[in-house]
Design a protein around this motif. Structure first.
Motif, PDB file in Angstrom:
ATOM      1  N   VAL A  87      50.584 -25.613 -32.625  1.00  0.00           N
ATOM      2  CA  VAL A  87      49.481 -25.354 -31.524  1.00  0.00           C
ATOM      3  C   VAL A  87      48.300 -26.386 -31.826  1.00  0.00           C
ATOM      4  N   ILE A  88      48.256 -27.113 -30.877  1.00  0.00           N
ATOM      5  CA  ILE A  88      47.101 -28.142 -31.038  1.00  0.00           C
ATOM      6  C   ILE A  88      45.802 -27.832 -30.205  1.00  0.00           C
ATOM      7  N   GLY A  89      44.693 -28.480 -30.565  1.00  0.00           N
ATOM      8  CA  GLY A  89      43.616 -28.289 -29.661  1.00  0.00           C
ATOM      9  C   GLY A  89      43.098 -29.439 -28.988  1.00  0.00           C
ATOM     10  N   VAL A  90      42.420 -29.630 -27.796  1.00  0.00           N
ATOM     11  CA  VAL A  90      41.962 -30.790 -27.175  1.00  0.00           C
ATOM     12  C   VAL A  90      40.450 -30.356 -26.910  1.00  0.00           C
ATOM     13  N   ALA A  91      39.414 -30.995 -27.304  1.00  0.00           N
ATOM     14  CA  ALA A  91      38.062 -30.718 -26.957  1.00  0.00           C
ATOM     15  C   ALA A  91      37.445 -32.018 -26.550  1.00  0.00           C
ATOM     16  N   GLY A  92      36.419 -31.801 -25.750  1.00  0.00           N
ATOM     17  CA  GLY A  92      35.614 -32.949 -25.159  1.00  0.00           C
ATOM     18  C   GLY A  92      34.779 -32.488 -24.243  1.00  0.00           C
ATOM     19  N   LEU A  93      33.585 -33.251 -23.906  1.00  0.00           N
ATOM     20  CA  LEU A  93      32.604 -32.680 -22.574  1.00  0.00           C
ATOM     21  C   LEU A  93      33.260 -33.080 -21.348  1.00  0.00           C
TER      22      LEU A  93
ATOM     23  N   LEU B 108      44.926 -10.611 -26.821  1.00  0.00           N
ATOM     24  CA  LEU B 108      46.066 -10.280 -26.222  1.00  0.00           C
ATOM     25  C   LEU B 108      46.772 -11.652 -25.821  1.00  0.00           C
ATOM     26  N   LEU B 109      45.975 -12.343 -25.033  1.00  0.00           N
ATOM     27  CA  LEU B 109      46.595 -13.805 -24.801  1.00  0.00           C
ATOM     28  C   LEU B 109      46.716 -14.704 -25.791  1.00  0.00           C
ATOM     29  N   PHE B 110      45.895 -14.820 -26.937  1.00  0.00           N
ATOM     30  CA  PHE B 110      46.136 -15.461 -27.910  1.00  0.00           C
ATOM     31  C   PHE B 110      47.345 -15.025 -28.863  1.00  0.00           C
ATOM     32  N   ALA B 111      47.578 -13.516 -29.032  1.00  0.00           N
ATOM     33  CA  ALA B 111      48.748 -13.322 -29.556  1.00  0.00           C
ATOM     34  C   ALA B 111      50.032 -13.710 -28.752  1.00  0.00           C
ATOM     35  N   ALA B 112      49.818 -13.556 -27.415  1.00  0.00           N
ATOM     36  CA  ALA B 112      51.222 -14.226 -26.706  1.00  0.00           C
ATOM     37  C   ALA B 112      51.227 -15.515 -26.840  1.00  0.00           C
ATOM     38  N   MET B 113      50.307 -16.345 -27.007  1.00  0.00           N
ATOM     39  CA  MET B 113      50.308 -17.877 -27.089  1.00  0.00           C
ATOM     40  C   MET B 113      51.017 -18.165 -28.549  1.00  0.00           C
ATOM     41  N   HIS B 114      50.487 -17.564 -29.676  1.00  0.00           N
ATOM     42  CA  HIS B 114      51.243 -17.676 -30.916  1.00  0.00           C
ATOM     43  C   HIS B 114      52.816 -17.235 -31.139  1.00  0.00           C
ATOM     44  N   ALA B 115      52.774 -16.278 -30.389  1.00  0.00           N
ATOM     45  CA  ALA B 115      54.452 -15.828 -30.325  1.00  0.00           C
ATOM     46  C   ALA B 115      55.262 -16.947 -29.581  1.00  0.00           C
ATOM     47  N   ALA B 116      54.807 -17.506 -28.612  1.00  0.00           N
ATOM     48  CA  ALA B 116      55.328 -18.373 -27.815  1.00  0.00           C
ATOM     49  C   ALA B 116      55.838 -19.696 -28.743  1.00  0.00           C
ATOM     50  N   ALA B 117      54.692 -20.075 -29.582  1.00  0.00           N
ATOM     51  CA  ALA B 117      54.678 -20.921 -30.528  1.00  0.00           C
ATOM     52  C   ALA B 117      55.778 -20.485 -31.687  1.00  0.00           C
ATOM     53  N   GLU B 118      55.731 -19.440 -32.190  1.00  0.00           N
ATOM     54  CA  GLU B 118      56.968 -18.980 -33.099  1.00  0.00           C
ATOM     55  C   GLU B 118      58.118 -19.080 -32.624  1.00  0.00           C
TER      56      GLU B 118
ATOM     57  N   ALA C  51      39.902 -21.353 -34.606  1.00  0.00           N
ATOM     58  CA  ALA C  51      40.710 -20.132 -34.980  1.00  0.00           C
ATOM     59  C   ALA C  51      42.015 -20.210 -34.918  1.00  0.00           C
ATOM     60  N   HIS C  52      42.530 -21.111 -33.778  1.00  0.00           N
ATOM     61  CA  HIS C  52      43.952 -21.005 -33.341  1.00  0.00           C
ATOM     62  C   HIS C  52      44.871 -22.430 -33.428  1.00  0.00           C
ATOM     63  N   CYS C  53      44.018 -23.445 -33.698  1.00  0.00           N
ATOM     64  CA  CYS C  53      44.675 -24.687 -33.783  1.00  0.00           C
ATOM     65  C   CYS C  53      45.003 -25.194 -35.246  1.00  0.00           C
ATOM     66  N   GLN C  54      46.341 -25.856 -35.362  1.00  0.00           N
ATOM     67  CA  GLN C  54      46.252 -26.340 -36.520  1.00  0.00           C
ATOM     68  C   GLN C  54      45.771 -27.872 -36.449  1.00  0.00           C
ATOM     69  N   LYS C  55      45.454 -28.494 -35.505  1.00  0.00           N
ATOM     70  CA  LYS C  55      44.723 -29.825 -35.603  1.00  0.00           C
ATOM     71  C   LYS C  55      44.203 -29.937 -34.232  1.00  0.00           C
ATOM     72  N   VAL C  56      42.857 -30.653 -34.052  1.00  0.00           N
ATOM     73  CA  VAL C  56      42.080 -30.570 -32.662  1.00  0.00           C
ATOM     74  C   VAL C  56      41.988 -32.156 -32.368  1.00  0.00           C
ATOM     75  N   PHE C  57      42.453 -32.776 -31.450  1.00  0.00           N
ATOM     76  CA  PHE C  57      41.935 -33.949 -30.805  1.00  0.00           C
ATOM     77  C   PHE C  57      40.728 -33.846 -30.003  1.00  0.00           C
ATOM     78  N   VAL C  58      39.669 -34.648 -30.433  1.00  0.00           N
ATOM     79  CA  VAL C  58      38.237 -34.734 -29.879  1.00  0.00           C
ATOM     80  C   VAL C  58      38.165 -36.011 -28.802  1.00  0.00           C
TER      81      VAL C  58
END
Length: 510
Positions: free
Chosen positions: A301-307, A450-460, A477-484
């Motif tokens: 699970v990775i995150g992407v952030a940015g304006l 609930l949405l995040f629980a479903a997301m993590h279950a998909a990752a598992e 809270a939910h990502c192992q790494k975040v690309f900015v």
């Protein structure tokens, strides 16, 4: 002068969305209406604004008592203004033209007087201190600018003086800072005798702004009182209710979600956790993106952030096959995607994208929940109606879609329940890559969990997940790494202990 609603009830096809709801909105006060998705708060707002007519009860406003507004125009005429979550703008028209649609087109010699149209639009914007060129194309506006134009349209439609302003999830598509600026602007233009009804899921917006808080649950008013008398945790508990008390059934547990995946293994292909990277972007270049390299493994699970101008908004559109890219490569499970593609190609390759704009791009409003859930795999269900019904029922149960009716029309669901259906649609494919673009816009705290629980279950279960969010807390809270992203490039990749709200914000805004 108070605005009251007494014993309001509303039923849709046997489902009672509002059950004897009474509220008093006082002039000069901001009144927050809270509730989980499907609780009835959007229905209540639409009754108060003339979109729906109640089955029973009365509304009193401006010294007049009515059994309900016959239309939004009727509500406008009595002093009700509404700012909806989705701005009533057409992307290909100018701001001035969109404003004229809700007022009038000035004409001269039988033709539209464009000079006068833009002059009037500019005056209306200036009246509410909104600094936006009325000649700008609406599609070029940022989310916060669209919200401000919507506010002007709403306030300007009222002919007899504004008595009630309804903010119906108006900040859902804004970042936290944009939402704060927008709400401050609302307060600055509000009149002392104006009552404001604020429907929101962001509890932080209530602080130092709201005098009264009311909570709906399953169509019932379960709380109404001073905002200082309750804590956020108490509000969330009232929104959710004790486990098992919901008229829709008990809450969904992690076991329910994992149970779905156990059953799904017999119907969909299982992703090999030892496979090549689920997704690789190599020197990807597009309108904004400029040489982006990202690799994600199955189950990560990775995150992407940015304006807004960082390229973050462009990435999910490219991965969905909706936008082309100029250079670079996209590999899914080791296979190179063609440069010129479309959604059918990316879906077949194993990429599923939950878009930020669920109403335009996520689902089909006139189809049933069942048809929306099974739409991407419709060819699998030809002459297999029982299997289709079983899958829909399983997804509805896993994601606690309310009401739990596969035949319900998608467009009648609350925003959060629409989001659950869209997520279920993509999870039913067991994709290699699941891209979630700001998935919790307009979603209550419990549905968000609930949405995040479903997301993590998909990752598992081997699905690679890319989460894009305007809320740094969610990414942390939910990502192992975040690309900015900044200026189309990856400014940093945060990992481990560096994945914090502060670090994400620092790299995004500095």
């Amino acid at each position: 002068m108070t605005v009251t609603a007494d014993h309001i009830t509303k039923t849709f096809g046997g489902f009672r969305a509002l059950k004897d709801v009474s509220l008093v909105l006082k002039q000069g006060e901001t009144h927050a209406l809270l509730g989980a998705n499907g609780s009835g708060k959007s229905t209540f707002s639409k009754v108060r604004s003339g979109v729906y007519q109640p089955d029973g009860g009365t509304i009193r406003i401006g010294g007049q008592t009515t059994n309900g507004f016959s239309s939004p125009n009727h509500a406008n005429a009595l002093g009700v203004a509404v700012v909806h979550q989705e701005a009533p703008l057409i992307d290909t028209l100018s701001v001035g033209e969109c404003m004229a649609m809700f007022g009038h087109y000035p004409c001269k010699y039988g033709r539209i007087d464009w000079t006068n149209l833009y002059a009037q639009a500019g005056q209306r914007l200036a009246r509410y201190s909104v600094d936006i060129d009325p000649r700008r194309i609406s599609g070029s506006l940022a989310a916060s600018e669209r919200a401000l134009v919507s506010l002007v349209i709403a306030l300007d439609r009222v002919e007899t003086g504004i008595r009630l302003l309804i903010l119906d999830e108006a900040t859902a598509s804004l970042t936290e800072k944009q939402a704060e600026d927008f709400l401050q602007h609302v307060q600055s233009v509000a009149q002392p005798d104006l009552a404001i009804l604020m429907v929101t899921h962001r509890l932080a917006e209530l602080e130092n702004r709201v005098q009264t808080v009311s909570v709906l649950r399953d169509g019932l008013l379960v709380h109404s009182g001073a905002s200082t008398a309750t804590t956020n945790s108490e509000i969330i508990e009232m929104m959710a209710g004790p486990r098992g008390t919901s008229t829709f059934g008990t809450a969904v547990s992690r076991d329910d979600i994992m149970g779905y995946w156990a059953r799904a293994r017999s119907a969909v292909s299982v992703i090999d956790m030892s496979a090549p990277p689920a997704l690789e972007l190599r020197e990807l270049k597009a309108t904004v993106l400029d040489g982006v390299n990202i690799s994600i493994r199955p189950g990560e699970v990775i995150g992407v952030a940015g304006l807004a101008d960082s390229g973050a908004q462009e990435l999910p559109q490219i991965l969905a096959g909706e936008s082309s890219y100029d250079a670079g490569e996209i590999h899914v499970r080791g296979r190179l995607l063609p440069t010129f593609t479309d959604p059918s190609v990316t879906i077949k390759a194993g990429i599923s994208v939950l878009p930020a704009d669920r109403l335009r791009s996520g689902g089909i409003a006139t189809l049933s929940v069942s048809d929306n859930l099974t739409l991407p795999s419709s060819d699998r269900w030809w002459h297999r109606s029982k299997q289709k019904a079983d899958l829909a029922s399983s997804l509805i149960g896993m994601l606690d879609v309310r009401p739990p009716d596969a035949s319900a029309i998608f467009g009648t669901l609350s925003g959060g329940n629409q989001q659950k259906v869209i997520l279920g649609k993509w999870l039913s494919l067991a994709p290699a890559v699941l891209v979630l673009d700001d998935p919790t816009q307009g979603v209550d705290p419990n549905a968000r969990d609930l949405l995040f629980a479903a997301m993590h279950a998909a990752a598992e279960n081997g699905v690679a997940v890319i989460l894009l969010s305007t809320e740094p807390d969610q990414l942390a809270a939910h990502c192992q790494k975040v690309f900015v992203l900044r200026g189309g490039k990856i400014s940093t990749c945060l990992e481990g202990e560096d994945v914090t709200r502060e670090k994400i914000s620092e790299w995004s805004y500095s």
